[in-house]
Design an enzyme around this catalytic site. Structure first.
Site: not given
Length: 657
Positions: A204, A310, A341
């Site tokens: 991320s 995602d 994610h």
């Protein structure tokens, strides 16, 4: 072969030292170690003590004064490294994770934070990298980005401060920077224990920083492993002018920065607000926060990992970064899962640790284990079922144009290679309460909120691999309009439930251990399992745009009702096989509820079908399909996963320290 651009002598000596130490320990246990000494090492071994490892903190000078307090900012760097290697003068490589989340939000599936003892010495290093790799002759370095946890400066969401605060640490590790023993003191400290070979990793925001630092071309950064990472911050917040979230980078900055930074960084916050207007216009702030144009500066190899579903950091980021790296000739590898994610440690743990170990051994220790000659891509086809490709996208993939045509029922059309006749149209009215799940469930039914087009049942499997586009010509009834384009596989399948809380995984109570631990830093983590769902359709790619950005110059404009506009929507990168007997569908609609924000008006849009088309990355060319059946009666709704829920920007929680 040595790592890309790496000093082979240092890398080889470190690898051989670890192998020799392992051989010596085997001999002392009554095993023959002569073969191990004679042969080149095949992998680094856990021969160093984790419990007795050196744990220390330093503060690296970033050379910038982001908080304008009259002195350059220092960022906190927590280090754990093998004590025996230091005592013997062996220099070790570095695995580095630079993050804003070490005190506010945590890392990994269990939201681990950094912890410290009463004297401020580091105790817990989140994630398994330290537990697993320090005994194998690596140092683990965790960096608090500027403005977070124990660092000076201000968070600027992927800008100069974020990137340079991490780059400064790579420079220091390679003897080009200055670090201090304390946050404010004058005692300097050198990284004499490392050979400078650094690999950055992170999911991320952390992986985004790895992308950004690599794009500076910094020497000594040998590889990066970005997981679910951003490649352009504009594309994180907007899709061609359409807002993807209800707040901008200032909201994320406020969530992750320390209390001290929050008090001193009002000017930076103000710039984030002013530089990111909610109208989706491109500004200089975004120019400074896109890494794709600098892909040709990347010296590091790249192991990119992403969830194909995602919906936070969408695969548009992966696709455009991957393509730019390919054009620059960067050595690459990719894993593409069915999850949202999610870190691969939580959906393919054993294989992930093994592969990552070999990757770092090769690029940081110079071990010739052949990983760079293995298939480039691993793609998850069904929950826990994977395929590989020598290159990605695979050979034989080419952009192929498919076109929508009207059918016997309004809003229920045909998708194929034949262009619609002159004057053919379809209409729909934007309904911000409807999502891609609602549209897909009713794709065979005439409904006012979407236009759907499908092939007939496919005669053989059809694979889409890479990034595509959909060009739409539409006439709005009002002065603003948003558009969505969705690709859907119409047919039964078992998939990971990427819209559920775990985004495709379920966390279990039992744990497995990966490496060595201490009382304050366990190497044992909760296991996971695939969260599966049986469905009648699968949405596998989507794209969005504000029709007011039709001019493609980064500026939105009010629309003239009754006037036709043409705009191209970028579809998120994918790798999906539509099986024989299934149908491929294209849906064009307005607001995709839960994923983009609605426009200021509620438009009715008329599609000019001859001037609307999809350019899709098809493996083997256009699909062969049976004739699409005539549909005159309403079809029953199809079953899919639940509608995507409205997501807030990273992180998923807004807890501040």
């Amino acid at each position: 072969m040595p790592p890309l651009g790496a000093p082979a002598a240092h890398a080889a000596s470190a690898a051989h030292a670890a192998s020799a130490a392992h051989a010596a320990s085997a001999a002392s246990a009554g095993q023959s170690g002569s073969d191990s000494r004679a042969k080149s090492p095949s992998e680094s071994r856990p021969v160093y003590s984790y419990e007795n490892a050196i744990r220390e903190s330093v503060w690296v000078d970033t050379t910038i004064d982001g908080d304008a307090d009259g002195r350059t900012d220092r960022v906190a760097v927590d280090i754990v490294r093998p004590r025996e290697a230091a005592a013997q003068g062996r220099r070790v490589p570095v695995i580095m994770d630079a993050s804003p989340y070490y005190s506010c939000c945590g890392r990994g599936n269990e939201s681990q934070l950094k912890t410290y003892d009463a004297a401020g010495n580091p105790v817990q290093f989140p994630l398994f990298y330290d537990n697993y790799f320090v005994p194998r002759g690596y140092a683990t370095v965790l960096v608090d980005l500027a403005g977070t946890n124990r660092s000076d400066g201000c968070v600027d969401i992927g800008g100069r401060s974020d990137i340079l605060s991490a780059k400064a640490v790579v420079d220091w590790l390679n003897g080009r920077g200055t670090a201090y023993r304390t946050r404010t003191g004058g005692q300097t400290v050198k990284a004499s224990w490392t050979n400078g070979a650094t690999g950055m990793i992170g999911k991320s925001y952390d992986g985004t920083i790895a992308n950004g630092v690599a794009a500076t071309g910094v020497k000594g950064l040998k590889t990066i492993v970005p997981i679910g990472a951003i490649s352009s911050w504009y594309d994180y917040y907007f899709a061609k002018g359409a807002a993807l979230f209800d707040s901008g980078p200032d909201g994320l900055s406020d969530a992750v920065e320390s209390d001290g930074a929050h008090a001193r960084c009002a000017a930076v916050q103000k710039r984030l607000v002013e530089g990111a207007p909610r109208n989706g216009d491109w500004t200089g702030l975004w120019t400074d926060r896109t890494y794709v144009p600098d892909a040709d500066k990347v010296r590091a190899s790249v192991f990119a990992v992403h969830g194909a579903q995602d919906l936070n950091v969408r695969t548009k980021h992966l696709g455009q970064w991957w393509n730019a790296l390919a054009d620059a000739g960067v050595e690459r590898k990719i894993w593409l899962s069915q999850t949202g994610h999610v870190d691969p440690f939580d959906y393919r743990r054993g294989e992930w640790v093994r592969t990552l170990h070999r990757w770092f051994d090769h690029y940081l220790l110079g071990i010739d284990n052949g990983i760079e000659r293995e298939p480039m891509a691993d793609v998850e086809r069904a929950p826990d079922q994977w395929s590989t490709d020598r290159v990605w996208p695979p050979s034989g993939t080419r952009q192929t144009t498919l076109r929508p045509r009207g059918g016997a029922t309004a809003g229920v059309g045909v998708l194929g290679t034949e262009q619609a006749g002159p004057g053919a149209t379809e209409t729909f009215t934007d309904d911000p309460a409807l999502s891609e799940a609602d549209w897909s469930a009713a794709i065979d039914t005439s409904t006012p909120g979407k236009a759907g087009f499908t092939t007939g049942p496919l005669e053989k499997d059809l694979r889409l691999s890479g990034s595509g586009t959909v060009t739409v010509t539409a006439t709005p009834s009002t002065t603003s309009a948003h558009l969505s384009a969705v690709l859907v596989d119409l047919g039964p399948a078992t998939i990971r439930d990427y819209t559920a809380a775990g985004e495709g995984i379920t966390t279990l109570d039992r744990r497995t251990c990966w490496g060595s631990g201490t009382e304050g830093d366990s190497a044992c983590f909760k296991e996971t399992a695939a969260d599966k769902e049986d469905v009648d359709y699968t949405v596998f790619s989507r794209g969005w745009a504000d029709l007011g950005h039709f001019a493609d110059d980064g500026k939105g404009r009010p629309l003239t009702p009754g006037k036709a506009y043409t705009i191209t929507l970028d579809l998120a990168a994918t790798d999906h096989v539509v099986p024989a007997g299934h149908r491929l569908g294209l849906i064009i609609a307005g607001t995709d509820a839960g994923l983009i924000e609605p426009p200021s008006t509620t438009p009715r849009l008329t599609l000019d079908l001859p001037r609307t088309s999809a350019r899709l990355p098809l493996v083997g060319g256009a699909p062969k399909a049976a004739a699409a059946p005539s549909r005159t009666a309403a079809a029953p709704p199809l079953k899919g996963v639940r509608a995507p829920h409205h997501r807030t920007p990273l992180p998923s929680m807004s807890t501040r320290d």
